[in-house]
Design a protein around this motif. Structure first.
Motif, PDB file in Angstrom:
ATOM      1  N   TRP A 106       1.428   7.413  -1.627  1.00 30.93           N
ATOM      2  CA  TRP A 106       1.488   8.471  -0.631  1.00 30.93           C
ATOM      3  C   TRP A 106       0.566   9.578  -1.103  1.00 30.93           C
ATOM      4  CZ3 TRP A 106       5.216  13.025  -0.169  1.00 30.93           C
ATOM      5  CH2 TRP A 106       5.000  13.704   1.038  1.00 30.93           C
TER       6      TRP A 106
ATOM      7  N   THR B  37       3.007   1.355  -2.651  1.00 36.45           N
ATOM      8  CA  THR B  37       2.391   2.209  -1.641  1.00 36.45           C
ATOM      9  C   THR B  37       2.098   3.535  -2.331  1.00 36.45           C
ATOM     10  OG1 THR B  37       3.511   1.188   0.236  1.00 36.45           O
ATOM     11  CG2 THR B  37       2.767   3.444   0.527  1.00 36.45           C
TER      12      THR B  37
ATOM     13  N   TYR C 194      -1.663  10.351   3.759  1.00 28.46           N
ATOM     14  CA  TYR C 194      -1.892   8.953   4.089  1.00 28.46           C
ATOM     15  C   TYR C 194      -1.085   8.071   3.148  1.00 28.46           C
ATOM     16  CZ  TYR C 194      -4.395   4.790   5.525  1.00 28.46           C
ATOM     17  OH  TYR C 194      -4.715   3.562   6.039  1.00 28.46           O
ATOM     18  N   ASN C 195      -0.559   6.971   3.661  1.00 29.27           N
ATOM     19  CA  ASN C 195       0.090   5.945   2.849  1.00 29.27           C
ATOM     20  C   ASN C 195      -0.898   4.815   2.631  1.00 29.27           C
ATOM     21  OD1 ASN C 195       2.576   7.210   2.606  1.00 29.27           O
ATOM     22  ND2 ASN C 195       3.379   6.290   4.455  1.00 29.27           N
ATOM     23  N   LEU C 196      -1.336   4.631   1.389  1.00 26.84           N
ATOM     24  CA  LEU C 196      -2.297   3.591   1.028  1.00 26.84           C
ATOM     25  C   LEU C 196      -1.535   2.338   0.615  1.00 26.84           C
ATOM     26  CD1 LEU C 196      -5.324   2.935   0.468  1.00 26.84           C
ATOM     27  CD2 LEU C 196      -4.859   3.610  -1.898  1.00 26.84           C
ATOM     28  N   THR C 197      -1.829   1.221   1.285  1.00 25.19           N
ATOM     29  CA  THR C 197      -1.172  -0.055   0.998  1.00 25.19           C
ATOM     30  C   THR C 197      -2.231  -1.136   0.780  1.00 25.19           C
ATOM     31  OG1 THR C 197      -1.079  -0.774   3.300  1.00 25.19           O
ATOM     32  CG2 THR C 197       0.761   0.599   2.503  1.00 25.19           C
ATOM     33  N   ASN C 198      -1.795  -2.332   0.454  1.00 30.55           N
ATOM     34  CA  ASN C 198      -2.718  -3.466   0.295  1.00 30.55           C
ATOM     35  C   ASN C 198      -3.537  -3.716   1.551  1.00 30.55           C
ATOM     36  OD1 ASN C 198      -2.820  -4.635  -2.272  1.00 30.55           O
ATOM     37  ND2 ASN C 198      -0.804  -5.544  -2.001  1.00 30.55           N
ATOM     38  N   ASP C 199      -2.957  -3.472   2.713  1.00 29.58           N
ATOM     39  CA  ASP C 199      -3.667  -3.711   3.971  1.00 29.58           C
ATOM     40  C   ASP C 199      -4.891  -2.819   4.126  1.00 29.58           C
ATOM     41  OD1 ASP C 199      -1.753  -5.597   4.624  1.00 29.58           O
ATOM     42  OD2 ASP C 199      -0.562  -4.192   5.812  1.00 29.58           O
ATOM     43  N   ASP C 200      -4.952  -1.699   3.412  1.00 28.28           N
ATOM     44  CA  ASP C 200      -6.073  -0.772   3.515  1.00 28.28           C
ATOM     45  C   ASP C 200      -7.242  -1.127   2.608  1.00 28.28           C
ATOM     46  OD1 ASP C 200      -4.719   1.016   5.318  1.00 28.28           O
ATOM     47  OD2 ASP C 200      -3.516   1.673   3.607  1.00 28.28           O
ATOM     48  N   ILE C 201      -7.032  -2.041   1.692  1.00 29.48           N
ATOM     49  CA  ILE C 201      -8.067  -2.369   0.706  1.00 29.48           C
ATOM     50  C   ILE C 201      -8.784  -3.643   1.141  1.00 29.48           C
ATOM     51  CG2 ILE C 201      -8.491  -2.938  -1.715  1.00 29.48           C
ATOM     52  CD1 ILE C 201      -5.954  -1.306  -2.361  1.00 29.48           C
TER      53      ILE C 201
END
Length: 170
Positions: free
Chosen positions: A74, A72, A35-42
């Motif tokens: 990963w 990001t 999974y790519n964790l970005t600001n949009d996921d928080i």
């Protein structure tokens, strides 16, 4: 399997180690456990931002090398996730890597990679009534982290290590 069966229930679900471990193996081999964790996921209510500015006290070289840049993460599982089911609950182990990628001129540049292992224990409970509720008691979370590679110099990963427990309402 349990020795007694509640005959008042129309459906009974038994979750076994075999079922969970087979799923962990299948998902890892199919490439689904990345999974790519970005600001949009928080969520907004969580005060963590995926920026070099936010992490400058944890990894000073990251901010020095890439000031005020977005990040990001990963997350990639390198071995099948394994589970143990017993009377005390369910415990699991995931092993993988976390690569910290910096956004530079519309390109993701790898800053460093961590090897990580996460051991956790959970208890699942269901409360039936006029409003049925499911609770997940996260009794133990133990991360084991080490620096695998770095393009920003060596640093201590001790600030990333934290054990905790919590009760979540699903």
């Amino acid at each position: 399997m349990p020795e007694t069966v509640d005959s008042d229930r129309m459906v009974t679900l038994w979750i076994t180690e075999y079922m969970l471990n087979t799923a962990g193996y299948a998902y890892q081999n199919a490439g689904f456990l990345q999974y790519n964790l970005t600001n949009d996921d928080i969520p907004d209510q969580i005060p963590i931002k995926m920026t070099t500015d936010f992490f400058k006290y944890f990894v000073p070289n990251l901010y020095k090398t890439y000031p005020d840049k977005d990040l990001t993460l990963w997350l990639y599982v390198t071995k099948p996730v394994t589970f143990d089911v017993n009377e005390a609950g369910v415990s699991g182990r995931a092993e993988g890597t976390i690569t910290w990628l910096v956004h530079v001129n519309d390109t993701l540049v790898p800053a460093f990679t961590l090897d990580a292992q996460l051991d956790l224990c959970v208890n699942l409970s269901v409360q039936l009534g006029s409003k049925s509720e499911v609770y997940l008691d996260l009794t133990t979370v133990e991360p084991y982290i080490q620096l695998k590679s770095s393009n920003i110099g060596n640093f201590s990963v001790s600030s990333f290590k934290h054990s905790s427990s919590s009760r979540e309402h699903l």
